[in-house]
Design a protein around this motif. Structure first.
Motif, PDB file in Angstrom:
ATOM      1  N   LEU A  52      50.206  40.139  62.245  1.00 55.05           N
ATOM      2  CA  LEU A  52      51.401  39.568  62.864  1.00 55.05           C
ATOM      3  C   LEU A  52      51.294  39.600  64.392  1.00 55.05           C
ATOM      4  O   LEU A  52      51.696  38.654  65.084  1.00 55.05           O
ATOM      5  CB  LEU A  52      52.648  40.335  62.406  1.00 55.05           C
ATOM      6  CG  LEU A  52      53.026  40.233  60.923  1.00 55.05           C
ATOM      7  CD1 LEU A  52      54.281  41.059  60.636  1.00 55.05           C
ATOM      8  CD2 LEU A  52      53.245  38.786  60.508  1.00 55.05           C
ATOM      9  N   LEU A  53      50.766  40.700  64.931  1.00 55.14           N
ATOM     10  CA  LEU A  53      50.655  40.803  66.383  1.00 55.14           C
ATOM     11  C   LEU A  53      49.609  39.850  66.940  1.00 55.14           C
ATOM     12  O   LEU A  53      49.757  39.325  68.047  1.00 55.14           O
ATOM     13  CB  LEU A  53      50.340  42.247  66.786  1.00 55.14           C
ATOM     14  CG  LEU A  53      51.482  43.241  66.567  1.00 55.14           C
ATOM     15  CD1 LEU A  53      51.048  44.659  66.906  1.00 55.14           C
ATOM     16  CD2 LEU A  53      52.706  42.858  67.395  1.00 55.14           C
ATOM     17  N   LEU A  54      48.556  39.600  66.183  1.00 57.18           N
ATOM     18  CA  LEU A  54      47.566  38.605  66.617  1.00 57.18           C
ATOM     19  C   LEU A  54      48.170  37.203  66.620  1.00 57.18           C
ATOM     20  O   LEU A  54      47.904  36.395  67.513  1.00 57.18           O
ATOM     21  CB  LEU A  54      46.333  38.653  65.716  1.00 57.18           C
ATOM     22  CG  LEU A  54      45.416  39.862  65.909  1.00 57.18           C
ATOM     23  CD1 LEU A  54      44.325  39.885  64.846  1.00 57.18           C
ATOM     24  CD2 LEU A  54      44.795  39.858  67.301  1.00 57.18           C
ATOM     25  N   THR A  55      49.004  36.906  65.628  1.00 58.55           N
ATOM     26  CA  THR A  55      49.710  35.620  65.607  1.00 58.55           C
ATOM     27  C   THR A  55      50.647  35.520  66.797  1.00 58.55           C
ATOM     28  O   THR A  55      50.767  34.464  67.438  1.00 58.55           O
ATOM     29  CB  THR A  55      50.504  35.464  64.298  1.00 58.55           C
ATOM     30  OG1 THR A  55      49.614  35.617  63.192  1.00 58.55           O
ATOM     31  CG2 THR A  55      51.159  34.092  64.228  1.00 58.55           C
ATOM     32  N   MET A  56      51.336  36.620  67.115  1.00 55.02           N
ATOM     33  CA  MET A  56      52.207  36.670  68.289  1.00 55.02           C
ATOM     34  C   MET A  56      51.430  36.348  69.565  1.00 55.02           C
ATOM     35  O   MET A  56      51.897  35.591  70.431  1.00 55.02           O
ATOM     36  CB  MET A  56      52.821  38.065  68.387  1.00 55.02           C
ATOM     37  CG  MET A  56      53.648  38.321  69.633  1.00 55.02           C
ATOM     38  SD  MET A  56      53.855  40.098  69.965  1.00 55.02           S
ATOM     39  CE  MET A  56      52.222  40.529  70.600  1.00 55.02           C
ATOM     40  N   VAL A  57      50.209  36.907  69.676  1.00 53.89           N
ATOM     41  CA  VAL A  57      49.375  36.674  70.854  1.00 53.89           C
ATOM     42  C   VAL A  57      49.050  35.189  71.005  1.00 53.89           C
ATOM     43  O   VAL A  57      49.128  34.629  72.110  1.00 53.89           O
ATOM     44  CB  VAL A  57      48.069  37.494  70.750  1.00 53.89           C
ATOM     45  CG1 VAL A  57      47.034  37.003  71.761  1.00 53.89           C
ATOM     46  CG2 VAL A  57      48.363  38.968  70.987  1.00 53.89           C
ATOM     47  N   VAL A  58      48.711  34.532  69.902  1.00 55.23           N
ATOM     48  CA  VAL A  58      48.383  33.106  69.952  1.00 55.23           C
ATOM     49  C   VAL A  58      49.606  32.295  70.384  1.00 55.23           C
ATOM     50  O   VAL A  58      49.524  31.424  71.257  1.00 55.23           O
ATOM     51  CB  VAL A  58      47.865  32.617  68.583  1.00 55.23           C
ATOM     52  CG1 VAL A  58      47.686  31.099  68.597  1.00 55.23           C
ATOM     53  CG2 VAL A  58      46.547  33.299  68.231  1.00 55.23           C
ATOM     54  N   ILE A  59      50.763  32.596  69.780  1.00 58.28           N
ATOM     55  CA  ILE A  59      51.989  31.861  70.118  1.00 58.28           C
ATOM     56  C   ILE A  59      52.326  32.032  71.592  1.00 58.28           C
ATOM     57  O   ILE A  59      52.607  31.055  72.305  1.00 58.28           O
ATOM     58  CB  ILE A  59      53.161  32.334  69.241  1.00 58.28           C
ATOM     59  CG1 ILE A  59      52.934  31.934  67.778  1.00 58.28           C
ATOM     60  CG2 ILE A  59      54.486  31.738  69.741  1.00 58.28           C
ATOM     61  CD1 ILE A  59      53.963  32.510  66.820  1.00 58.28           C
ATOM     62  N   TRP A  60      52.317  33.268  72.076  1.00 56.00           N
ATOM     63  CA  TRP A  60      52.671  33.518  73.476  1.00 56.00           C
ATOM     64  C   TRP A  60      51.593  33.040  74.439  1.00 56.00           C
ATOM     65  O   TRP A  60      51.902  32.613  75.554  1.00 56.00           O
ATOM     66  CB  TRP A  60      52.954  35.004  73.676  1.00 56.00           C
ATOM     67  CG  TRP A  60      54.342  35.393  73.230  1.00 56.00           C
ATOM     68  CD1 TRP A  60      55.346  34.542  72.869  1.00 56.00           C
ATOM     69  CD2 TRP A  60      54.877  36.717  73.098  1.00 56.00           C
ATOM     70  NE1 TRP A  60      56.474  35.256  72.517  1.00 56.00           N
ATOM     71  CE2 TRP A  60      56.219  36.583  72.648  1.00 56.00           C
ATOM     72  CE3 TRP A  60      54.359  37.982  73.298  1.00 56.00           C
ATOM     73  CZ2 TRP A  60      57.035  37.680  72.416  1.00 56.00           C
ATOM     74  CZ3 TRP A  60      55.172  39.082  73.066  1.00 56.00           C
ATOM     75  CH2 TRP A  60      56.495  38.940  72.633  1.00 56.00           C
ATOM     76  N   GLY A  61      50.318  33.088  74.022  1.00 55.39           N
ATOM     77  CA  GLY A  61      49.259  32.576  74.885  1.00 55.39           C
ATOM     78  C   GLY A  61      49.394  31.079  75.108  1.00 55.39           C
ATOM     79  O   GLY A  61      49.282  30.588  76.238  1.00 55.39           O
ATOM     80  N   VAL A  62      49.661  30.335  74.047  1.00 57.75           N
ATOM     81  CA  VAL A  62      49.889  28.892  74.163  1.00 57.75           C
ATOM     82  C   VAL A  62      51.172  28.611  74.947  1.00 57.75           C
ATOM     83  O   VAL A  62      51.270  27.626  75.686  1.00 57.75           O
ATOM     84  CB  VAL A  62      49.966  28.247  72.762  1.00 57.75           C
ATOM     85  CG1 VAL A  62      50.381  26.782  72.856  1.00 57.75           C
ATOM     86  CG2 VAL A  62      48.625  28.376  72.049  1.00 57.75           C
ATOM     87  N   ASN A  63      52.140  29.519  74.830  1.00 60.25           N
ATOM     88  CA  ASN A  63      53.446  29.301  75.461  1.00 60.25           C
ATOM     89  C   ASN A  63      53.355  29.219  76.983  1.00 60.25           C
ATOM     90  O   ASN A  63      54.194  28.581  77.620  1.00 60.25           O
ATOM     91  CB  ASN A  63      54.399  30.435  75.060  1.00 60.25           C
ATOM     92  CG  ASN A  63      55.840  30.121  75.411  1.00 60.25           C
ATOM     93  OD1 ASN A  63      56.330  29.033  75.121  1.00 60.25           O
ATOM     94  ND2 ASN A  63      56.515  31.064  76.036  1.00 60.25           N
ATOM     95  N   PHE A  64      52.351  29.839  77.594  1.00 65.84           N
ATOM     96  CA  PHE A  64      52.205  29.727  79.052  1.00 65.84           C
ATOM     97  C   PHE A  64      52.046  28.263  79.460  1.00 65.84           C
ATOM     98  O   PHE A  64      52.676  27.788  80.409  1.00 65.84           O
ATOM     99  CB  PHE A  64      51.003  30.546  79.528  1.00 65.84           C
ATOM    100  CG  PHE A  64      51.271  32.025  79.618  1.00 65.84           C
ATOM    101  CD1 PHE A  64      51.843  32.578  80.750  1.00 65.84           C
ATOM    102  CD2 PHE A  64      50.941  32.864  78.570  1.00 65.84           C
ATOM    103  CE1 PHE A  64      52.094  33.939  80.835  1.00 65.84           C
ATOM    104  CE2 PHE A  64      51.176  34.230  78.640  1.00 65.84           C
ATOM    105  CZ  PHE A  64      51.761  34.769  79.782  1.00 65.84           C
ATOM    106  N   SER A  65      51.184  27.544  78.747  1.00 60.32           N
ATOM    107  CA  SER A  65      50.983  26.125  79.053  1.00 60.32           C
ATOM    108  C   SER A  65      52.207  25.297  78.680  1.00 60.32           C
ATOM    109  O   SER A  65      52.557  24.333  79.375  1.00 60.32           O
ATOM    110  CB  SER A  65      49.749  25.596  78.314  1.00 60.32           C
ATOM    111  OG  SER A  65      48.577  26.187  78.820  1.00 60.32           O
ATOM    112  N   VAL A  66      52.859  25.656  77.582  1.00 63.79           N
ATOM    113  CA  VAL A  66      54.057  24.927  77.159  1.00 63.79           C
ATOM    114  C   VAL A  66      55.167  25.088  78.194  1.00 63.79           C
ATOM    115  O   VAL A  66      55.869  24.128  78.538  1.00 63.79           O
ATOM    116  CB  VAL A  66      54.528  25.430  75.773  1.00 63.79           C
ATOM    117  CG1 VAL A  66      55.873  24.805  75.409  1.00 63.79           C
ATOM    118  CG2 VAL A  66      53.488  25.087  74.709  1.00 63.79           C
ATOM    119  N   LEU A  67      55.343  26.312  78.713  1.00 67.88           N
ATOM    120  CA  LEU A  67      56.349  26.541  79.744  1.00 67.88           C
ATOM    121  C   LEU A  67      56.031  25.758  81.003  1.00 67.88           C
ATOM    122  O   LEU A  67      56.926  25.198  81.650  1.00 67.88           O
ATOM    123  CB  LEU A  67      56.436  28.035  80.066  1.00 67.88           C
ATOM    124  CG  LEU A  67      57.050  28.937  78.999  1.00 67.88           C
ATOM    125  CD1 LEU A  67      56.910  30.400  79.401  1.00 67.88           C
ATOM    126  CD2 LEU A  67      58.517  28.594  78.782  1.00 67.88           C
TER     127      LEU A  67
END
Length: 253
Positions: free
Chosen positions: A1-16
């Motif tokens: 779950l935490l690895l999935t969280m990392v992917v979501i938040w890592g992509v979120n930098f570009s999305v933001l």
């Protein structure tokens, strides 16, 4: 779950970064926060049964939300709008160091010697990124020297939030935890964003802007937060925060 969280938040930098090109940072933050709060409130109501926290814990969660969602999200979005994606991700990766220091000061965590070495390396690397921000700003239109400092303030704010949240995370279900803390963020950021939301020309926002709101509101602020709170409850705030060391890799890719 935490690895999935990392992917979501890592992509979120570009999305933001994408979202703040189409909408004012405060308006964008207000939209995604309101969307996330509405979804989490609905989930919390449907699944509440006997899991509702006691009144005292509700008050504490809302107050913590003022810091962890209100102040943190304001500093974070302002930093994203004024930094490159890679710089913001690298500064935020120093979060485990701050969490470890705050946890030790407050007596919640006791980092080992190897952990202290890691903290020193993280802070050294983060300092290089922050001081290099001025040079990056000279060659990047959207970056300013203040950008990394805003992100640094967000990382410090999150460290206090994560450590103070640990006792509550051990007895409150993640959905309830996320919903009540997000309410605190809505009370602060929602009020600040009202003028920009009233002036916003919604019809002029392109699909890319709405995609950014949906991704950041639903995946980054609902799904990833639930995974994060599960991590804090299971392995503690410092070990959970250490997964953020992987976020710059995802963000830069």
């Amino acid at each position: 779950l935490l690895l999935t969280m990392v992917v979501i938040w890592g992509v979120n930098f570009s999305v933001l970064k994408l979202g703040t090109q189409y909408l004012a940072p405060v308006a964008f933050n207000g939209l995604r926060l309101l969307l996330a709060a509405a979804v989490l409130a609905a989930i919390a109501l449907v699944t509440r049964r006997d899991r509702m926290p006691v009144r005292g814990d509700v008050v504490r969660l809302v107050l913590l939300g003022l810091v962890g969602h209100g102040l943190y999200q304001y500093l974070f979005i302002q930093g994203i709008a004024r930094s490159t994606t890679g710089t913001a991700a690298l500064v935020m990766a120093a979060g485990p160091a701050f969490t470890g220091i705050v946890g030790r000061v407050l007596g919640v965590e006791r980092p080992s010697r190897m952990a202290w070495l890691g903290i020193a390396l993280q802070l050294t690397g983060m300092a290089g990124v922050v001081f290099g921000g001025a040079r990056a700003a000279a060659t990047t239109d959207s970056a300013t020297p203040l950008g990394p400092l805003f992100v640094l303030g967000a990382a410090l704010t999150w460290a206090f939030y994560a450590v103070l949240l640990k006792p509550l995370a051990e007895r409150v279900e993640p959905i309830q935890l996320s919903a009540w803390t997000l309410l605190g963020g809505v009370l602060t950021l929602g009020a600040v964003a009202i003028p920009d939301l009233v002036r916003l020309d919604y019809a002029a926002v392109p699909l890319g802007g709405w995609f950014a709101v949906l991704y950041s509101g639903l995946l980054a602020m609902v799904v990833a937060y639930l995974f994060y709170y599960r991590g804090v409850r299971t392995v503690g705030p410092v070990r959970t925060a250490m997964f953020s060391n992987l976020q710059p890799i995802v963000a830069l890719v």
